[in-house]
Design a protein around this motif. Structure first.
Motif, PDB file in Angstrom:
ATOM      1  N   GLN A   1      -4.171   2.274  -5.792  1.00 57.04           N
ATOM      2  CA  GLN A   1      -4.192   2.723  -7.186  1.00 57.04           C
ATOM      3  C   GLN A   1      -3.363   3.999  -7.249  1.00 57.04           C
ATOM      4  OE1 GLN A   1      -6.102   1.176  -9.852  1.00 57.04           O
ATOM      5  NE2 GLN A   1      -4.745   2.470 -11.030  1.00 57.04           N
ATOM      6  N   GLY A   2      -2.200   3.894  -7.833  1.00 57.33           N
ATOM      7  CA  GLY A   2      -1.340   5.081  -7.950  1.00 57.33           C
ATOM      8  C   GLY A   2      -1.020   5.692  -6.603  1.00 57.33           C
ATOM      9  N   PHE A   3      -1.374   6.977  -6.452  1.00 60.06           N
ATOM     10  CA  PHE A   3      -1.040   7.708  -5.227  1.00 60.06           C
ATOM     11  C   PHE A   3      -2.064   7.532  -4.112  1.00 60.06           C
ATOM     12  CE2 PHE A   3       1.026  10.474  -8.544  1.00 60.06           C
ATOM     13  CZ  PHE A   3       2.323  10.135  -8.191  1.00 60.06           C
ATOM     14  N   THR A   4      -3.084   6.702  -4.344  1.00 57.53           N
ATOM     15  CA  THR A   4      -4.140   6.526  -3.346  1.00 57.53           C
ATOM     16  C   THR A   4      -4.238   5.068  -2.922  1.00 57.53           C
ATOM     17  OG1 THR A   4      -5.417   8.389  -4.216  1.00 57.53           O
ATOM     18  CG2 THR A   4      -6.629   6.784  -2.904  1.00 57.53           C
ATOM     19  N   SER A   5      -4.404   4.856  -1.643  1.00 57.54           N
ATOM     20  CA  SER A   5      -4.583   3.488  -1.156  1.00 57.54           C
ATOM     21  C   SER A   5      -5.699   3.464  -0.116  1.00 57.54           C
ATOM     22  CB  SER A   5      -3.282   2.964  -0.536  1.00 57.54           C
ATOM     23  OG  SER A   5      -3.441   1.601  -0.172  1.00 57.54           O
ATOM     24  N   ALA A   6      -6.557   2.447  -0.207  1.00 52.42           N
ATOM     25  CA  ALA A   6      -7.674   2.318   0.731  1.00 52.42           C
ATOM     26  C   ALA A   6      -7.544   1.023   1.520  1.00 52.42           C
ATOM     27  CB  ALA A   6      -8.990   2.332  -0.030  1.00 52.42           C
ATOM     28  N   VAL A   7      -7.730   1.135   2.830  1.00 51.33           N
ATOM     29  CA  VAL A   7      -7.862  -0.077   3.648  1.00 51.33           C
ATOM     30  C   VAL A   7      -9.316  -0.503   3.529  1.00 51.33           C
ATOM     31  CG1 VAL A   7      -7.872  -1.017   5.987  1.00 51.33           C
ATOM     32  CG2 VAL A   7      -6.078   0.566   5.300  1.00 51.33           C
ATOM     33  N   ARG A   8      -9.552  -1.698   3.035  1.00 54.11           N
ATOM     34  CA  ARG A   8     -10.942  -2.170   2.949  1.00 54.11           C
ATOM     35  C   ARG A   8     -11.341  -2.900   4.228  1.00 54.11           C
ATOM     36  NH1 ARG A   8     -13.072  -5.014  -2.267  1.00 54.11           N
ATOM     37  NH2 ARG A   8     -14.961  -4.710  -1.030  1.00 54.11           N
ATOM     38  N   TYR A   9     -10.467  -3.739   4.735  1.00 58.08           N
ATOM     39  CA  TYR A   9     -10.784  -4.479   5.972  1.00 58.08           C
ATOM     40  C   TYR A   9      -9.504  -4.693   6.762  1.00 58.08           C
ATOM     41  CZ  TYR A   9     -14.635  -5.407   2.862  1.00 58.08           C
ATOM     42  OH  TYR A   9     -15.650  -5.235   1.964  1.00 58.08           O
ATOM     43  N   TRP A  10      -9.664  -4.619   8.064  1.00 59.78           N
ATOM     44  CA  TRP A  10      -8.545  -4.834   8.974  1.00 59.78           C
ATOM     45  C   TRP A  10      -9.134  -5.649  10.124  1.00 59.78           C
ATOM     46  CZ3 TRP A  10      -6.630  -0.511  12.732  1.00 59.78           C
ATOM     47  CH2 TRP A  10      -5.397  -0.863  13.308  1.00 59.78           C
ATOM     48  N   ALA A  11      -8.706  -6.860  10.288  1.00 60.06           N
ATOM     49  CA  ALA A  11      -9.371  -7.719  11.267  1.00 60.06           C
ATOM     50  C   ALA A  11      -8.385  -8.673  11.941  1.00 60.06           C
ATOM     51  CB  ALA A  11     -10.466  -8.543  10.585  1.00 60.06           C
ATOM     52  N   VAL A  12      -8.644  -8.927  13.204  1.00 60.41           N
ATOM     53  CA  VAL A  12      -7.865  -9.912  13.968  1.00 60.41           C
ATOM     54  C   VAL A  12      -8.865 -10.935  14.522  1.00 60.41           C
ATOM     55  CG1 VAL A  12      -6.312 -10.288  15.918  1.00 60.41           C
ATOM     56  CG2 VAL A  12      -6.167  -8.152  14.608  1.00 60.41           C
ATOM     57  N   ALA A  13      -8.583 -12.205  14.338  1.00 66.57           N
ATOM     58  CA  ALA A  13      -9.484 -13.251  14.846  1.00 66.57           C
ATOM     59  C   ALA A  13      -9.564 -13.163  16.367  1.00 66.57           C
ATOM     60  CB  ALA A  13      -8.971 -14.624  14.425  1.00 66.57           C
ATOM     61  N   GLU A  14     -10.754 -13.439  16.867  1.00 66.03           N
ATOM     62  CA  GLU A  14     -11.056 -13.299  18.295  1.00 66.03           C
ATOM     63  C   GLU A  14      -9.945 -13.887  19.195  1.00 66.03           C
ATOM     64  OE1 GLU A  14     -14.529 -12.261  19.130  1.00 66.03           O
ATOM     65  OE2 GLU A  14     -13.536 -11.846  21.037  1.00 66.03           O
ATOM     66  N   GLU A  15      -9.520 -15.099  18.884  1.00 63.54           N
ATOM     67  CA  GLU A  15      -8.563 -15.773  19.781  1.00 63.54           C
ATOM     68  C   GLU A  15      -7.140 -15.213  19.692  1.00 63.54           C
ATOM     69  OE1 GLU A  15     -10.202 -16.983  17.176  1.00 63.54           O
ATOM     70  OE2 GLU A  15      -9.206 -18.696  16.234  1.00 63.54           O
ATOM     71  N   TYR A  16      -6.905 -14.295  18.740  1.00 70.28           N
ATOM     72  CA  TYR A  16      -5.561 -13.727  18.601  1.00 70.28           C
ATOM     73  C   TYR A  16      -5.512 -12.245  18.996  1.00 70.28           C
ATOM     74  CZ  TYR A  16      -4.263 -17.957  16.086  1.00 70.28           C
ATOM     75  OH  TYR A  16      -3.998 -19.257  15.761  1.00 70.28           O
ATOM     76  N   ARG A  17      -6.580 -11.733  19.615  1.00 69.15           N
ATOM     77  CA  ARG A  17      -6.607 -10.313  19.972  1.00 69.15           C
ATOM     78  C   ARG A  17      -5.610 -10.023  21.100  1.00 69.15           C
ATOM     79  NH1 ARG A  17     -12.622  -9.174  18.559  1.00 69.15           N
ATOM     80  NH2 ARG A  17     -12.401  -9.619  16.345  1.00 69.15           N
TER      81      ARG A  17
END
Lengths: 76, 274
Positions: B199-215
């Motif tokens: 939103q405008g000048f602010t950004s939030a990461v809500r979720y960051w995820a990698v599936a188990e088999e792709y770690r």
């Protein structure tokens, strides 16, 4: 009496609130900041801003906040 | 508890408590748009009791618990009479600075809530990303409508529904439409995602995820790098992370995020097991 811009600066020091006309659209205040701001305004000016007035348009810019405070009986 | 019929009634309940309150306390910070959505979907219930008001919001197999009270003492007095504490699975978030939350935490503990998780907010000033580009970067795309179920599946497998405010299917669809979910999809299968809100000048990461088999393939790094690079106009980046997840905290530090002192205590009642 503490200027609105100063109160806003204490909540989010990284932004120049005098340079924005729409704090929400510019991402300068989030919902938690809004509650902090309402609480600070209530305490600073000895008022209770009604829940129905806690809407983005009343906190859009310094002019809108001043208009809200006047509506709540504050003499600016 | 009765279903909230209109947002006006919710605001009235809040105002009734808030007017003249000497030490108003709440964990209810509804944005009008969200409130409208909850009321329309019949997900929000309300009960006013003397000097406090309580709200429950349905989410999967439990309810988010919200309150507002004249002061922490009023909260302590009124909460113990709530019948729903004994019959529904409840999770409450208390957001603020540690010192300011102490009394309210005590009030909820006196009603049988117990600590479940503690999140901390981390903030990053807008600045060019300092890490080096990755060699052979995987292709990053925006998730599309067909990915909605896979996005929901990966989120539910990677995060805790009581602590992490997981989005519902309709919120994921809206985020996809708003191009807020970056994805890596080798062979057409969702392997990793980064879900953000700007939103405008602010950004939030809500979720960051990698599936188990792709770690361990640097897919998360590729996503974060792409996210930060594509938000060069943003001046403030935020996210919430489980405070004792040192691995995650260190990853965020690597990208320039630091705790800003705001915490979120997640409490649950005894119908939710640890």
């Amino acid at each position: 009496m503490k200027p609105i811009a100063e109160i806003l600066k204490e909540i989010r020091p990284e932004f120049d609130f005098t340079a924005s006309n729409d704090f929400m659209a510019d991402g300068m205040l989030d919902s938690f900041d809004m509650v902090t701001l309402v609480s600070t305004l209530d305490k600073t000016f000895g008022i209770s801003i009604p829940g129905t007035d806690i809407v983005p348009e009343n906190f859009q810019n310094i002019g809108a906040i001043e208009a809200l405070l006047r509506k709540c009986g504050v003499q600016l | 508890m009765i279903p909230a019929q209109a947002i006006g009634g919710v605001f009235d309940a809040i105002q009734q408590v808030k007017a003249g309150a000497p030490a108003y306390c709440t964990n209810f910070f509804p944005v009008q748009r969200k409130l409208q959505e909850w009321v329309e979907h019949g997900e929000l219930q309300v009960e006013t009791r003397g000097e406090a008001a309580f709200f429950l919001r349905q989410d999967r197999d439990f309810w988010h618990f919200y309150f507002c009270a004249r002061d922490p003492a009023a909260l302590r007095r009124e909460i113990i009479a709530l019948a729903d504490l004994k019959t529904r699975r409840l999770a409450a978030d208390l957001v603020g600075n540690e010192e300011a939350l102490r009394e309210v935490l005590g009030a909820l503990a006196s009603a049988g809530f117990r600590p479940y998780a503690r999140l901390q907010r981390m903030v990053r000033a807008g600045a060019p990303i300092a890490t080096q580009p990755l060699i052979g970067d995987a292709e990053v795309v925006f998730a599309d409508k067909a990915d909605a179920a896979a996005v929901l599946g990966l989120l539910e497998a990677s995060f805790d529904r009581f602590a992490d405010q997981l989005p519902l299917a309709r919120e994921i669809e809206a985020a996809i439409a708003a191009r807020q979910i970056l994805a890596v999809e080798p062979a057409g299968k969702l392997a990793a995602l980064l879900f953000f809100e700007t939103q405008g000048f602010t950004s939030a990461v809500r979720y960051w995820a990698v599936a188990e088999e792709y770690r361990a393939r640097r897919l998360g790094a590729v996503l974060m790098r792409r996210y930060l690079e594509s938000h060069s106009a943003v001046r403030r980046f935020t996210l919430w992370v489980v405070a004792d997840n040192q691995n995650a905290v260190e990853k965020y530090r690597h990208y320039g995020y630091e705790p800003d002192g705001l915490v979120d205590h997640v409490l649950v009642n005894d119908l939710i097991s640890a």
